[in-house]
Design a protein around this motif. Structure first.
Motif, PDB file in Angstrom:
ATOM      1  N   GLU A  86       0.840  -1.197   0.111  1.00 46.41           N
ATOM      2  CA  GLU A  86       0.012   0.154   0.016  1.00 46.41           C
ATOM      3  C   GLU A  86       0.789   1.328  -0.102  1.00 46.41           C
ATOM      4  O   GLU A  86       2.088   1.135  -0.049  1.00 46.41           O
ATOM      5  N   SER A  87       0.333   2.371   0.328  1.00 41.50           N
ATOM      6  CA  SER A  87       0.918   3.785   0.279  1.00 41.50           C
ATOM      7  C   SER A  87       0.466   4.422   1.372  1.00 41.50           C
ATOM      8  O   SER A  87      -0.523   4.153   1.843  1.00 41.50           O
TER       9      SER A  87
ATOM     10  N   ARG B 224      10.181   5.712  -4.574  1.00 37.91           N
ATOM     11  CA  ARG B 224       9.013   5.336  -3.954  1.00 37.91           C
ATOM     12  C   ARG B 224       8.643   6.583  -2.840  1.00 37.91           C
ATOM     13  O   ARG B 224       7.707   6.583  -2.494  1.00 37.91           O
ATOM     14  N   VAL B 225       9.651   7.569  -2.936  1.00 32.91           N
ATOM     15  CA  VAL B 225       9.358   8.845  -2.225  1.00 32.91           C
ATOM     16  C   VAL B 225       9.146   9.992  -2.886  1.00 32.91           C
ATOM     17  O   VAL B 225       9.840  10.272  -4.004  1.00 32.91           O
TER      18      VAL B 225
ATOM     19  N   ILE C  22       5.098  14.320   2.356  1.00 33.01           N
ATOM     20  CA  ILE C  22       5.591  13.071   1.299  1.00 33.01           C
ATOM     21  C   ILE C  22       4.786  12.132   1.324  1.00 33.01           C
ATOM     22  O   ILE C  22       4.019  11.611   2.281  1.00 33.01           O
ATOM     23  N   LYS C  23       4.962  11.408   0.260  1.00 36.30           N
ATOM     24  CA  LYS C  23       4.103   9.977   0.077  1.00 36.30           C
ATOM     25  C   LYS C  23       5.039   8.934  -0.168  1.00 36.30           C
ATOM     26  O   LYS C  23       5.987   9.126  -1.064  1.00 36.30           O
ATOM     27  N   ILE C  24       4.889   7.727   0.518  1.00 35.76           N
ATOM     28  CA  ILE C  24       5.727   6.705   0.279  1.00 35.76           C
ATOM     29  C   ILE C  24       4.671   5.622  -0.125  1.00 35.76           C
ATOM     30  O   ILE C  24       3.921   4.858   0.252  1.00 35.76           O
ATOM     31  N   SER C  25       5.179   4.983  -1.412  1.00 37.13           N
ATOM     32  CA  SER C  25       4.556   4.250  -2.114  1.00 37.13           C
ATOM     33  C   SER C  25       4.995   2.670  -2.084  1.00 37.13           C
ATOM     34  O   SER C  25       6.152   2.557  -1.876  1.00 37.13           O
TER      35      SER C  25
END
Length: 548
Positions: A51-52, A104-105, A117-120
């Motif tokens: 997930e993210s 991924r960031v 930030i978003k981590i996927s």
């Protein structure tokens, strides 16, 4: 600051005075912390692999006097380890120095005030503390920390362990929850006479594998019994439940069924069944007989033995032996052959059928006899069945006239001879009385002439006797029956008395015979004799005349 208050409270025992002082210190510390807190972040986050997740960060400057230089996101997977994963500078832009998070960031906003930030494509190893840290002037560094917890759904399973029946406690079933986070709990239902053990294994990515084994002393009765493994874990909406059927192997136990103690000589198709309780299934089943080899009348098909016809050769003991991989077992039964006997129920049915048939036959014969007797009596008292001519006379022009009437009388002469020298049974003259259009009413004598017997005229030969008349083929069977001597005399006398006082001489004439004049050249006369009377001298006298 909160940690400092908790640690301080834990070091000092609680008392009323000290409790008041600690509350005051905590309020001061919280007030200072609120006043100093300028970086706003999420306290805790939870996520699943693949997930993210969004990590929020915002700088709060009440007076607007703080100058922001740059912002960095620092990841702490364990205590003491700090890795810079993302940096934002208003002049130099974005930077992602940690290769583990490369691609991924990303920054959600190109702004120092909101560097979220978003981590996927999350991994279990991504769990840890994430700190948003600002470089400011003149106050120095400001930061806020978010704890990311990675959750993992376990891979649940339950299996049966095949064991052999014995006297020791062994593992008969296993249940496990693999690579779950947090760790799962396992229960067994119902715990019938057994117990279970639990073990855990930590994975490199923070997951935990939990295993449980169910143990008991296995017996043949436990084979096929069902136990249920139940796994409960935080990521599951409801407990995971899986039933397990135990598999306990054991050597065969044997029994023989089918013998009913009624093997009699001549009985056919009797069956014996060899029943075996075994796990695994029997590999071989063998039938033997104590008296020697199986005779030709015996057929074997697996566990089924069939005796096609019972005789003295099967008056013996049969043995059935069953084998599987854990051993062999046998059972035997002695069969006794008795003499054949008649089934009472069958004999009763046959006897009933015979008696019923005889009664039906008797009933039919009785009915036929009654019908024949009744017909015979009716014929004795009745008239001819058809309109056959009884007597015909010769005539001239009036030969076809049936209106003329004649009275005829045959009388016996006793033991003396008549004028023609006839015997006692000779019939006398025939007297006729004709009533026509030109009749004079005189009584005349006329010879008898029969169509088939050719009876002689009294003047030319012997007149016909009563026996000749009875044997005449011109008379029907009914007419012959009228000569039955056993007829009632009372009825005849009453009928005879109706004819009296004919003529002045007082001669009594019997009822007249029916005389019919034919159409041919020769005279034909058919005589109907009704109720002949036997005399002592052997003669027969007619007492009834028939009218035409």
């Amino acid at each position: 600051m909160f940690r400092m208050a908790r640690d301080y409270a834990a070091r000092w025992p609680l008392s009323p005075m000290r409790n008041t002082w600690l509350v005051a210190v905590a309020i001061i510390l919280i007030t200072q912390d609120i006043g100093a807190q300028k970086v706003r972040v999420d306290d805790k986050l939870e996520a699943y692999p693949t997930e993210s997740v969004d990590l929020h960060c915002e700088f709060i400057d009440g007076g607007g006097k703080t100058k922001l230089t740059q912002v960095s996101w620092i990841w702490e997977p364990v205590d003491g380890q700090r890795d810079n994963i993302a940096v934002y500078h208003p002049i130099y832009g974005q930077s992602f120095p940690n290769l583990a998070f490369k691609d991924r960031v990303v920054f959600l906003h190109n702004s120092l005030e909101n560097p979220s930030i978003k981590i996927s494509n999350l991994r279990m190893s991504d769990a840890g503390r994430y700190t948003c840290e600002y470089a400011t002037y003149p106050s120095g560094n400001e930061q806020g920390t978010t704890t990311l917890t990675m959750l993992a759904k376990p891979k649940n399973s339950a299996t049966v362990v095949t064991v052999q029946a014995g006297t020791k406690s062994v593992v008969v079933a296993q249940c496990e929850a693999v690579e779950g986070k947090p760790a799962a709990t396992i229960k067994w239902l119902p715990p019938f006479g057994g117990n279970h053990s639990m073990s855990t294994t930590n994975g490199p990515d923070g997951t935990v594998t939990v295993r449980s084994e169910y143990r008991l002393v296995p017996t043949p009765a436990d084979n096929g019994r069902e136990v249920t493994c139940m796994i409960d874990q935080r990521t599951q909406d409801r407990p995971w439940v899986y039933p397990v059927k135990l598999s306990v192997e054991y050597p065969p136990s044997v029994s023989i069924e089918g013998y009913d103690n009624n093997w009699y000589v001549g009985r056919s198709d009797v069956v014996l069944l060899c029943l075996a309780n075994a796990n695994p299934a029997p590999t071989t089943i063998t039938w033997t007989m104590a008296s020697g080899p199986l005779p030709d009348t015996v057929e074997v098909d697996g566990n089924k033995l069939t005796v096609r016809k019972v005789d003295d050769t099967v008056n013996t003991t049969f043995t059935c032996e069953v084998k599987n991989k854990h051993g062999a077992s046998s059972h035997q039964i002695t069969t006794v052959v008795i003499e054949a006997f008649e089934d009472p129920s069958s004999a009763g049915v046959v006897a009933g059928a015979v008696i019923g048939s005889l009664l039906a036959l008797v009933l039919v014969v009785t009915l036929i006899a009654v019908l024949l007797t009744r017909s015979r009596r009716q014929q004795r008292r009745g008239y001819p069945n058809s309109g056959d001519s009884i007597a015909t006379g010769s005539g001239g022009s009036n030969g076809g006239d049936y209106g003329n009437k004649a009275r005829l009388l045959f009388s016996g002469t006793g033991n003396s001879s008549n004028k023609n020298g006839a015997g006692a049974n000779n019939i006398g003259p025939i007297y006729t009385y004709r009533e026509g259009c030109d009749a004079t009413g005189t009584l005349t004598e006329k010879a008898s002439d029969y169509h088939h017997h050719h009876l002689h005229h009294p003047s030319t030969g012997n007149p016909p006797s009563a026996h000749d008349i009875l044997l005449s083929t011109e008379m029907v069977e009914t007419d012959r029956r009228k000569f039955d001597l056993d007829d009632s005399m009372d009825d005849e006398e009453e009928r005879y008395d109706r004819f009296g006082g004919v003529g002045g001489g007082g001669n009594i004439l019997p009822p007249a015979y029916h005389v019919r004049r034919g159409h041919g050249a020769e005279n034909e006369m058919d005589v109907y004799l009704d109720d002949m009377e036997s005399q002592r001298d052997g003669s027969v006298i007619s007492r009834t005349a028939i009218y035409v």
